[in-house]
Design a protein around this motif. Structure first.
Motif, short mmCIF file in Angstrom:
data_model
loop_
_atom_site.label_atom_id
_atom_site.label_comp_id
_atom_site.label_asym_id
_atom_site.label_seq_id
_atom_site.Cartn_x
_atom_site.Cartn_y
_atom_site.Cartn_z
N GLU A 141 0.81 -1.22 0.00
CA GLU A 141 0.00 0.00 0.00
C GLU A 141 0.84 1.27 0.00
OE1 GLU A 141 -3.27 0.27 -0.20
OE2 GLU A 141 -3.84 -1.83 -0.03
N VAL A 142 1.90 1.30 0.80
CA VAL A 142 2.66 2.55 0.94
C VAL A 142 4.15 2.37 0.70
CG1 VAL A 142 1.01 3.70 2.46
CG2 VAL A 142 2.71 2.18 3.46
N GLY A 143 4.59 1.15 0.40
CA GLY A 143 5.97 0.93 0.04
C GLY A 143 6.97 1.10 1.15
N VAL A 144 6.59 0.75 2.39
CA VAL A 144 7.51 0.87 3.53
C VAL A 144 7.55 -0.44 4.30
CG1 VAL A 144 7.08 3.35 3.74
CG2 VAL A 144 5.70 1.75 5.09
N GLU A 145 8.59 -0.58 5.13
CA GLU A 145 8.73 -1.72 6.00
C GLU A 145 8.10 -1.40 7.36
OE1 GLU A 145 10.09 -4.75 5.50
OE2 GLU A 145 10.47 -4.33 3.37
N PRO A 146 7.70 -2.41 8.13
CA PRO A 146 7.22 -2.15 9.49
C PRO A 146 8.30 -1.46 10.31
CG PRO A 146 6.73 -4.39 8.83
CD PRO A 146 7.64 -3.84 7.79
N PRO A 147 7.92 -0.58 11.24
CA PRO A 147 8.93 0.13 12.04
C PRO A 147 9.75 -0.84 12.88
CG PRO A 147 6.72 0.47 12.93
CD PRO A 147 6.56 -0.21 11.60
N ALA A 148 10.99 -0.49 13.09
CA ALA A 148 11.91 -1.38 13.78
C ALA A 148 11.49 -1.64 15.23
CB ALA A 148 13.32 -0.79 13.75
N TYR A 149 10.84 -0.68 15.86
CA TYR A 149 10.51 -0.86 17.28
C TYR A 149 9.53 -2.00 17.51
CZ TYR A 149 6.07 1.60 16.46
OH TYR A 149 4.84 1.97 15.99
N LEU A 150 8.80 -2.44 16.45
CA LEU A 150 7.89 -3.56 16.63
C LEU A 150 8.64 -4.86 16.89
CD1 LEU A 150 5.08 -2.87 14.01
CD2 LEU A 150 5.06 -2.46 16.46
N GLU A 151 9.90 -4.91 16.47
CA GLU A 151 10.70 -6.09 16.77
C GLU A 151 10.85 -6.27 18.28
OE1 GLU A 151 11.96 -8.43 14.99
OE2 GLU A 151 11.55 -7.69 12.96
N SER A 152 10.86 -5.14 19.01
CA SER A 152 10.99 -5.24 20.47
C SER A 152 9.78 -5.91 21.09
CB SER A 152 11.19 -3.84 21.09
OG SER A 152 10.05 -3.03 20.88
#
Length: 373
Positions: free
Chosen positions: A353-364
């Motif tokens: 939809e927007v051409g981005v990756e999930p934010p890194a902080y979700l890995e935490s």
């Protein structure tokens, strides 16, 4: 609340019937150990809710729920199971709740409160639809007359568009030249003004015949419009003005209004002047929906939050914060499988939809979940 029960264990059926018969907010109209018996009697019984055992021979509760909802789309479903892992699968068929065996009376009481609250809103909505003229603006643009027939056919497309314009600019003085420039930008001022007078007459006549009450006054080159009937867009805007007070204090009312939202505003009508209003409605829906979900989570109503967030994402799948809230719910439930599955879904949606990756902080969040496993 008219209730039916299906469980292949006779003792389980008897226990649930005994508990429900002691309450004044539910009436057991049918109790079965075979799903085939319910299917035969369903139309006659007209239940409001069905309590279904998930693990049954022949047709399990999930399959039975899907069949019952085809017969009555307003039926509420509550699953009963001895296995907690069925919970997430249950909510894929939009169940209100699930209860673990043996059924706890307090948990059942909370479920019935939720059922009665939801069914109350459904009855109000259906009553309005039958007896009062109303306007629907989300996902399409319909005027429903008091006769119950409809939607209303406007004599011209501009008469319909004028109503849409006035709904956006209700309760304020709008210059006739602003209206003319918006609806007839290609016409000279004199011709546009003539068109406006004719269109106002046609619109008022159509609404009067439909039974819809409005007030439209003209003074010193300005129009002032008020709608005295029901309109999903106006209820939505009123909810936005009330803000967090309504969202937290009357969450069920707020959810009922938000669930009427279907994008885009006025459907796919070609109204260039309303693009800003459409974008604002989308933004307001996203913010109010997340605020409502957070209020549910703060109150410990994680299932309600989960159900509503999935509804929101079905309309606006790229909202990163809504995905994060669902992941936090899975973290609360300590459900690694659901967390992984939703994370992968979110990743695919954001890329598409927007051409981005999930934010890194979700890995935490994932690391936190793994520590608790």
């Amino acid at each position: 609340m008219r209730v039916v029960i299906v469980d292949d264990e006779r003792l389980a059926v008897q226990r649930l019937v005994q508990i429900l018969e002691c309450r004044d907010d539910a009436e057991v109209v049918g109790a079965f150990t075979k799903y085939t018996d319910l299917l035969q009697e369903f139309t006659r019984l007209r239940p409001d809710a069905a309590f279904l055992d998930i693990d049954m021979p022949g047709m399990n509760g999930l399959e039975l729920a899907a069949s019952l909802i085809e017969l009555d789309e307003h039926l509420e479903i509550v699953f009963i199971t001895a296995y907690d892992q069925y919970a997430l699968e249950a909510f894929r068929v939009n169940a209100v709740d699930y209860l673990l065996k043996p059924v706890d009376e307090d948990a059942l009481g909370r479920t019935l409160q939720r059922l009665n609250r939801r069914k109350g809103h459904t009855r109000v909505s259906q009553s309005i639809g039958r007896s009062a003229p109303q306007i629907e603006c989300f996902g399409h643009f319909y005027v429903h007359p008091s006769s119950g027939n409809g939607p209303v056919d406007f004599p011209t497309a501009k008469a319909e568009e004028l109503l849409a314009f006035l709904l956006i600019h209700r309760n304020t003085n709008v210059s006739k030249w602003v209206i003319c420039e918006s609806l007839w930008p290609e016409h000279d001022p004199h011709k546009a003004e003539q068109n406006l007078h004719t269109t106002v007459f046609r619109m008022k006549k159509t609404l009067l015949e439909s039974g819809l009450s409005i007030q439209l006054t003209s003074k010193k080159g300005h129009y002032y419009f008020q709608l005295l009937g029901e309109c999903d867009y106006i209820r939505f805007e009123e909810l936005k003005k009330e803000g967090t007070i309504r969202l937290t204090g009357k969450a069920a009312d707020a959810e009922h209004i938000l669930r009427q939202y279907r994008r885009p505003l006025f459907g796919y009508k070609d109204y260039p002047w309303c693009e800003a209003a459409r974008e604002q409605a989308d933004l307001s829906f996203r913010e109010m929906s997340k605020a409502l979900a957070r209020s549910y989570m703060q109150a410990g109503e994680f299932r309600l939050a989960h159900d509503f967030l999935n509804f929101m994402l079905s309309l606006i799948p790229y909202d990163e914060e809504a995905h994060e809230l669902i992941l936090r719910i899975y973290l609360h439930w300590k459900d690694r499988a659901a967390f992984y599955k939703h994370y992968d879904k979110m990743k695919a949606v954001l890329q598409q939809e927007v051409g981005v990756e999930p934010p890194a902080y979700l890995e935490s969040l994932l690391q936190e979940l793994m520590k608790d496993s």
